[in-house]
Design a protein around this motif. Sequence first.
Motif, mmCIF file in Angstrom:
data_model
loop_
_atom_site.group_PDB
_atom_site.id
_atom_site.type_symbol
_atom_site.label_atom_id
_atom_site.label_comp_id
_atom_site.label_asym_id
_atom_site.label_seq_id
_atom_site.Cartn_x
_atom_site.Cartn_y
_atom_site.Cartn_z
ATOM 1 N N PRO A 9 -1.388 1.566 -2.693
ATOM 2 C CA PRO A 9 -0.506 1.473 -3.849
ATOM 3 C C PRO A 9 0.926 1.093 -3.461
ATOM 4 C CG PRO A 9 -1.079 3.770 -3.398
ATOM 5 C CD PRO A 9 -1.869 2.940 -2.447
ATOM 6 N N VAL A 30 3.952 3.158 -1.788
ATOM 7 C CA VAL A 30 4.211 4.443 -2.418
ATOM 8 C C VAL A 30 3.959 5.599 -1.474
ATOM 9 C CG1 VAL A 30 3.465 5.991 -4.274
ATOM 10 C CG2 VAL A 30 3.625 3.528 -4.686
ATOM 11 N N GLU A 31 2.809 5.560 -0.777
ATOM 12 C CA GLU A 31 2.332 6.777 -0.144
ATOM 13 C C GLU A 31 2.903 7.041 1.242
ATOM 14 O OE1 GLU A 31 -1.881 6.527 -0.484
ATOM 15 O OE2 GLU A 31 -1.823 7.104 -2.594
ATOM 16 N N LEU A 49 -6.166 -2.983 -10.386
ATOM 17 C CA LEU A 49 -7.524 -2.454 -10.458
ATOM 18 C C LEU A 49 -8.002 -2.478 -11.901
ATOM 19 C CD1 LEU A 49 -7.118 0.380 -7.840
ATOM 20 C CD2 LEU A 49 -8.542 -1.652 -7.646
ATOM 21 N N GLY A 50 -9.158 -3.064 -12.098
ATOM 22 C CA GLY A 50 -9.677 -3.220 -13.448
ATOM 23 C C GLY A 50 -9.469 -4.623 -13.981
ATOM 24 N N GLY A 88 8.494 0.169 -11.897
ATOM 25 C CA GLY A 88 7.847 1.478 -11.789
ATOM 26 C C GLY A 88 6.333 1.392 -11.822
ATOM 27 N N ASP A 89 5.784 0.296 -12.311
ATOM 28 C CA ASP A 89 4.329 0.164 -12.336
ATOM 29 C C ASP A 89 3.790 -0.010 -10.908
ATOM 30 O OD1 ASP A 89 4.117 0.482 -15.033
ATOM 31 O OD2 ASP A 89 4.034 -1.666 -15.505
ATOM 32 N N ILE A 90 2.504 0.333 -10.772
ATOM 33 C CA ILE A 90 1.889 0.336 -9.439
ATOM 34 C C ILE A 90 0.861 -0.792 -9.335
ATOM 35 C CG2 ILE A 90 0.550 1.717 -7.788
ATOM 36 C CD1 ILE A 90 3.132 3.114 -8.416
ATOM 37 N N GLY B 77 -1.002 5.934 -14.035
ATOM 38 C CA GLY B 77 0.234 5.709 -13.297
ATOM 39 C C GLY B 77 -0.103 4.994 -12.005
ATOM 40 N N GLY B 78 -0.429 5.748 -10.981
ATOM 41 C CA GLY B 78 -0.914 5.152 -9.729
ATOM 42 C C GLY B 78 -2.416 4.993 -9.797
ATOM 43 N N PHE B 79 -3.079 5.038 -8.635
ATOM 44 C CA PHE B 79 -4.535 4.977 -8.682
ATOM 45 C C PHE B 79 -5.136 5.755 -7.527
ATOM 46 C CE2 PHE B 79 -3.053 1.019 -6.613
ATOM 47 C CZ PHE B 79 -3.654 1.131 -5.382
ATOM 48 N N ARG B 263 -10.433 1.717 -19.686
ATOM 49 C CA ARG B 263 -9.735 0.900 -18.698
ATOM 50 C C ARG B 263 -9.008 1.745 -17.662
ATOM 51 N NH1 ARG B 263 -6.255 -3.630 -21.236
ATOM 52 N NH2 ARG B 263 -6.432 -4.462 -19.155
#
Lengths: 280, 368
Positions: A9, A30-31, A49-50, A88-90, B77-79, B263
């Motif tokens: 991420p 992020v991590e 993802l998705g 801010g989105d991942i 938010g994250g995943f 989703r």
Amino acid sequence: MENPYIVEPAAITSIRQETDETKTYTLKFVERERTLQFTPGQFNMISLLGVGEGAFSITSSPLQKDDFEHTIRLVGNLTRAIDRLAQGDIVGVRGPYGTGWPIDSAKGKDIFIIAGGVGLAPLRGLINLIIERRNDFGVVEIMYGSRKPDELVFTSEYDKWRAAPNISLFLTVDEVPEGFEWTHGRGVVTNLLGLSKIDPANALAFVCGPEIMMRFVARSLTIRGLAEENIFVSLERRMECGMAKCGRCMLGRAYICTDGPVFSYPEVRSLPQNLLAASF
Amino acid sequence: MVKSTPRALKLENLNILIDAVSQKYRTYGPVAKDGENAWEEVKADGELSLGCAATMLPAKHILQPVRLDLYSFKSSGGFQIEEPGFDEKIALFGVSPCDVNAILALDRVFGGRFVDPYYWQRRENALIVASNCTESAEESFCTSWDTGPELYSDYDLLITELADGYLLEVGSQRGKVVVNGLNLPGATQEDLKEKASRLDAARAATKKRLPVPPDDLHQLFEERYDHPIWVPNAEVCFSCGNCTFSCPTCFCFDIRDEVKPSRKEGVRNLEWDSCQLLEFAEVAHHANFRRLRIDRFKHRTIHKLSWMKQQYGLTGCVGCGRCVRWCPSWPVRRGRITSLADPVEIIADMLEPPEKVEGVERPGGVIV
């Protein structure tokens, strides 16, 4: 067993609108504290993802350690979904992949940087790296063309590029809307080569844009006396994996993802099914 | 490659071995199904259909399933990503020599700088029970590549059919563990002689041959990339992908996301794909790097016969003949009805003097 398909991420820390369809996204893992080690010209696989995953060149300078940037044009399903993202989105990131521009062999040499449209993206990190390490390289001429003035990318950096010593930026567009004030060139990017002061005997060229444009740029450069092996181009193909597994980006015996995307011109000429191919 | 020192045993019937293997491994083998043979799970009493590239599909889909889950994901938010476990131990029972050679090529594709864990965790634990071919199918030309009818290495166990049972050779420690405790008698000199003579007979029965030595193919395709014969060939190609799906060395795939209606969660999966299908190289705005059928036809052919060797050092064609058999297009060439996908026929096409190919005034790429 380590799984190279897993994405990490990364958060969007800022978004800059380049054109109507193109934005530059600054990303930060992020991590964990991780610096992306890469050479300009390399790419990451970016996932929503998705929605899906795609290959995008890294557009920041490798000396920018805290974060990295991607410049993405809205062209299809994935990029439309990316276009809707906010600060801010991942997103998911894996990489870097592929070959970068051969920076070491460019040391001490003059450099042509020639791009068309969003093809400037994989070259922007290189330009900024050259400015940060200005003494390592000779004269640099950036020749950049797009269809219209409002489709030029990285315009907010042109003043910085022009202010750097021994760097020239030449622009050209195919068409200028009526009433638009435009003081640069008109027509195809090869027209700009007439303005060059570089001695081709001691120069390299880094080229990215549509294949048909790269074909004519490479031809014009060789006519000017640049050796074919001193011309480098960046190709693109659809990719699923970036790791020479999925077979999708194959061009003859070459994988664009691992043998490229940056190739020397003679290499590309020896491959079939591209517009720079010798047999075309 | 280290040549294994075979320990030769005599086996009365295959059930003894299937039994021993399936106690330790989930065992797959060529089994009759719907009028063809398919790689299916074999029980001890199952009836194997051994033979020359006997199955419609090669065993590759046991190692690289037609569709597999890369991972599942949840996003808020994250995943979060959850990887599937890999703990299955599988055995491939009755793999023909050509297919073992194809697996060696896949090993290089899914190995290398980026090791594909989905393939390798299956492969690493897999038991290869190979089966030498004592007969030859009409479509096969393994002798040209030296990929059959006899296997010399890279097996755990190797069986060869004899008049009164089977010769069983042990090629690895893993194979040894399986046969230990079966108290099988050692093979006699006569058994070994019978093996040699049966395989010589199979070699002699393999009439189909490449018209040029494999080492010459690179130059042939390089020089004749624009040979006019590609045009009529591509025009009768259905672009169906049968040649690639049935090919034991084809590996191309697609990665897709499947999401639940929320989703917020879904699965990223990997699915076989084919360079022969129109959408394979398509990108946004319907731009397509291999829109023309002739480009796709050339890509598959030359990749199998030349480029794969350059990429991985191993041949991309093992002469199994599946593409020959499953190609639905059978044009007349040189006065005979032939399979369009047949590598031997395509190479013979390439050897035709380009100026002798008549009636090719079309631009060579009109068919999408």
